[in-house]
Enzyme design. Structure first.
Site, PDB file in Angstrom:
ATOM      1  CG  ASN A   9      -1.912   0.760   1.653  1.00  0.00           C
ATOM      2  OD1 ASN A   9      -1.441   1.863   0.444  1.00  0.00           O
ATOM      3  ND2 ASN A   9      -2.326   1.512   2.648  1.00  0.00           N
ATOM      4  CG  HIS A 180     -11.587   6.035   2.159  1.00  0.00           C
ATOM      5  ND1 HIS A 180     -12.235   7.717   2.756  1.00  0.00           N
ATOM      6  CD2 HIS A 180     -10.862   6.327   2.606  1.00  0.00           C
ATOM      7  CE1 HIS A 180     -11.536   7.846   2.736  1.00  0.00           C
ATOM      8  NE2 HIS A 180     -10.248   6.937   3.253  1.00  0.00           N
ATOM      9  CG  LEU A 208     -15.585   8.460  10.403  1.00  0.00           C
ATOM     10  CD1 LEU A 208     -16.479   9.216  12.263  1.00  0.00           C
ATOM     11  CD2 LEU A 208     -16.157   9.430   9.213  1.00  0.00           C
ATOM     12  N   GLY A 209     -11.059   8.385   9.615  1.00  0.00           N
ATOM     13  CA  GLY A 209      -9.229   7.824   9.643  1.00  0.00           C
ATOM     14  C   GLY A 209      -8.470   9.100   9.506  1.00  0.00           C
ATOM     15  N   GLY A 211      -7.662   9.825   6.193  1.00  0.00           N
ATOM     16  CA  GLY A 211      -8.774  10.027   5.158  1.00  0.00           C
ATOM     17  C   GLY A 211     -10.245  10.033   5.875  1.00  0.00           C
ATOM     18  CG  ASP A 282      -3.089  12.834  15.952  1.00  0.00           C
ATOM     19  OD1 ASP A 282      -3.402  12.299  16.857  1.00  0.00           O
ATOM     20  OD2 ASP A 282      -1.742  11.447  15.985  1.00  0.00           O
ATOM     21  N   GLY A 327      -9.013   4.772  12.112  1.00  0.00           N
ATOM     22  CA  GLY A 327      -8.301   5.652  12.851  1.00  0.00           C
ATOM     23  C   GLY A 327      -9.273   5.566  13.942  1.00  0.00           C
ATOM     24  N   GLY A 329     -12.447   6.285  13.580  1.00  0.00           N
ATOM     25  CA  GLY A 329     -14.253   5.693  14.003  1.00  0.00           C
ATOM     26  C   GLY A 329     -14.198   3.998  15.045  1.00  0.00           C
ATOM     27  CD  GLU A 330     -11.376   0.602  13.094  1.00  0.00           C
ATOM     28  OE1 GLU A 330      -9.711   0.042  13.521  1.00  0.00           O
ATOM     29  OE2 GLU A 330     -10.808   0.565  11.868  1.00  0.00           O
ATOM     30  CD  GLU A 378      -8.050   0.546   4.628  1.00  0.00           C
ATOM     31  OE1 GLU A 378      -7.479   1.191   5.124  1.00  0.00           O
ATOM     32  OE2 GLU A 378      -7.990   1.019   3.331  1.00  0.00           O
TER      33      GLU A 378
HETATM   34  P1  ADP Z   1      -4.559   6.192   8.242  1.00  0.00           P
HETATM   35  O1  ADP Z   1      -5.080   4.510   7.387  1.00  0.00           O
HETATM   36  O2  ADP Z   1      -5.472   7.266   6.933  1.00  0.00           O
HETATM   37  O3  ADP Z   1      -3.164   7.208   8.187  1.00  0.00           O
HETATM   38  P2  ADP Z   1      -5.665   5.814  10.413  1.00  0.00           P
HETATM   39  O4  ADP Z   1      -6.847   5.020   9.750  1.00  0.00           O
HETATM   40  O5  ADP Z   1      -4.915   4.831  10.687  1.00  0.00           O
HETATM   41  O6  ADP Z   1      -5.616   6.337   9.447  1.00  0.00           O
HETATM   42  O7  ADP Z   1      -6.444   6.892  11.281  1.00  0.00           O
HETATM   43  C1  ADP Z   1      -6.022   7.979  12.016  1.00  0.00           C
HETATM   44  C2  ADP Z   1      -6.411   9.195  12.733  1.00  0.00           C
HETATM   45  O8  ADP Z   1      -7.128   8.221  13.764  1.00  0.00           O
HETATM   46  C3  ADP Z   1      -5.780   9.856  13.473  1.00  0.00           C
HETATM   47  O9  ADP Z   1      -6.115  11.024  13.261  1.00  0.00           O
HETATM   48  C4  ADP Z   1      -5.822   9.540  15.195  1.00  0.00           C
HETATM   49  O10 ADP Z   1      -5.003  10.793  16.083  1.00  0.00           O
HETATM   50  C5  ADP Z   1      -6.755   8.610  15.164  1.00  0.00           C
HETATM   51  N1  ADP Z   1      -6.578   8.114  16.042  1.00  0.00           N
HETATM   52  C6  ADP Z   1      -6.272   7.172  15.844  1.00  0.00           C
HETATM   53  N2  ADP Z   1      -6.211   6.261  17.847  1.00  0.00           N
HETATM   54  C7  ADP Z   1      -7.471   7.133  17.703  1.00  0.00           C
HETATM   55  C8  ADP Z   1      -7.957   7.349  19.708  1.00  0.00           C
HETATM   56  N3  ADP Z   1      -7.937   6.560  20.392  1.00  0.00           N
HETATM   57  N4  ADP Z   1      -8.298   8.363  19.779  1.00  0.00           N
HETATM   58  C9  ADP Z   1      -8.692   9.311  18.501  1.00  0.00           C
HETATM   59  N5  ADP Z   1      -8.242   9.433  17.753  1.00  0.00           N
HETATM   60  C10 ADP Z   1      -7.871   8.627  16.974  1.00  0.00           C
END
Ligand code: ADP
Length: 394
Positions: A9, A180, A208-209, A211, A282, A327, A329-330, A378
């Site tokens: 990726n 996505h 919700l990451g 992106g 972040d 990130g 959403g989970e 993914e």
């Molecule tokens: P990508 O794979 O596109 O880099 P991710 O799905 O890993 O993105 O998501 C990254 C986002 O998730 C960041 O904004 C990070 O701050 C947020 N994140 C990760 N863990 C937490 C948490 N415990 N609480 C709030 N946001 C979180």
């Protein structure tokens, strides 16, 4: 010999990769090359989390940093993985264009057609294609499969695939593609096996990451999504602006004298949560910040999710389930709670305890709409699609 599948990726600022055993798709190793522009760093761990390789080097130039990083990975693979054990490589390719809607075995013609899509996704597609080329240079006989972020959305009805532009622009490829898709495909498949009654209904998946987008899924098929022609549309993201009146872009160019490159940089890298807060892209830092601008950026994020939730519900003609993934959403009960509270008019009743204790279902039994947290995967989806595509050849 155990056959393996390498999943690659290649993003705009990182390269992530995993090696799967090809039968049960267990992960054998996982790695990441990060900070490509400023301080490139590769780390590879085995399935127990033991570090197998850890190295860093000086960046050279924006034009070559991805390629140099990828060569580090290939050198390590060459020294540590038996080529004969590799069944195939599966790549995340961000754009498959209007035609490619299935995982596709890559040959010269496919590569040419993927190159022709670079103007549609100039910040992402070239890196995906670089990875394909480097692998074929090093392993000329190894089969490679492209899995597209656009593919899951290719069945959108035309009305959801169009912009209000003259017809010839649609024929020219200016459409609402949606992205996505690999994540949405994974979640939809998970629902089919765990909760088939939901999989057959009207579902919104909130990815919700860094992106972020929403996808409206009806009976297992995507019918609309908030991202459209590029990865900028829809929800505000870590550094991307989300939905924006196109008049703003004209104004920036005409009145502010900004070049196209400057506008691109603004919209992709300096906007969204980072731009609005001036604090960070972040979400963890924003949630922990006392700065009122951080709170405002979070408000805007949640407001846009809920506004678009209503739009996707309209596309579906009602809503049976909402799924949070990726990130934020989970991992963020705070953001999920804010979204559920603002969307309570839809009939969502979320359970505060379930939302914070790691439950997969976070809605109350009397909620009209069930709400779930499902981790996306993914890499596993790409490995699955790659193995299926290779098996279909025999
Ligand atoms: P990508 O794979 O596109 O880099 P991710 O799905 O890993 O993105 O998501 C990254 C986002 O998730 C960041 O904004 C990070 O701050 C947020 N994140 C990760 N863990 C937490 C948490 N415990 N609480 C709030 N946001 C979180």
């Amino acid at each position: 010999m155990t056959k393996t599948v390498l999943v690659v990726n290649t993003g705009s600022s990182s390269v992530k990769f995993s090696l799967f055993e090809s039968e049960k798709l267990n992960v054998l190793l996982k790695g990441k090359i990060e900070k490509l522009r400023f301080a490139p760093h590769i780390i590879i761990k085995n399935s127990q989390g033991v570090i197998l390789y850890d190295d860093s080097w000086q960046p050279v130039s924006d034009e070559t940093n991805h390629e140099i990083a990828f060569k580090h990975l290939i050198n390590w693979l060459g020294q540590n993985i038996d080529e004969d054990s590799l069944l195939a490589v599966g790549h995340r390719v961000v754009h498959g264009g209007p035609k490619l809607s299935e995982p596709t075995l890559i040959d010269k013609d496919v590569l040419i057609s993927l190159e022709s899509l670079v103007p549609l996704m100039p910040l992402h597609q070239p890196h995906n294609l670089m990875a394909i080329r480097e692998i074929s240079r090093f392993y000329p006989n190894l089969r490679q499969v492209a899995c597209f972020d656009t593919a899951f959305h290719r069945g959108h009805p035309k009305v959801a695939d169009s912009f209000g532009l003259p017809r010839e622009y649609y024929s020219d490829g200016i459409r609402r593609y949606g992205f996505h898709g690999i994540s949405y495909d994974y979640i939809t498949n998970t629902l089919k096996s765990t909760t088939p009654h939901i999989a057959n209904g009207r579902v919104i998946i909130a990815h919700l990451g860094s992106g972020a987008s929403l996808c409206a899924v009806k009976q297992g098929k995507s019918i609309d999504s908030t991202m459209s022609f590029s990865a900028l549309d829809g929800l505000p993201m870590g550094t991307r602006c989300g939905n924006l009146d196109p008049g703003v872009i004209l104004y920036l160019i005409r009145e502010k004298g900004m070049t196209v490159d400057k506008v691109e940089e603004l919209l992709y890298k300096h906007s969204g949560l980072r731009g609005m807060s001036g604090v960070s892209n972040d979400m963890r830092q924003l949630l922990n910040s006392d700065d009122p601008r951080a709170a405002e950026a979070i408000d805007y994020f949640v407001y846009c999710i809920c506004k678009n939730l209503a739009a996707m519900t309209a596309a579906l003609g009602g809503l049976d389930a909402l799924i949070f993934t990726a990130g934020i959403g989970e991992n963020s009960p705070d953001i999920r709670a804010k979204v559920c509270e603002r969307a309570s008019w839809l009939g969502i009743r979320y359970d505060r305890t379930a939302n914070t204790n790691g439950s997969d279902c976070i809605s109350k039994p009397d909620s009209n709409i069930s709400v779930w947290v499902i981790p996306t995967n993914e890499e596993l989806m790409i490995a699955t699609q790659t193995v299926e595509r290779i098996r279909s050849l025999h």
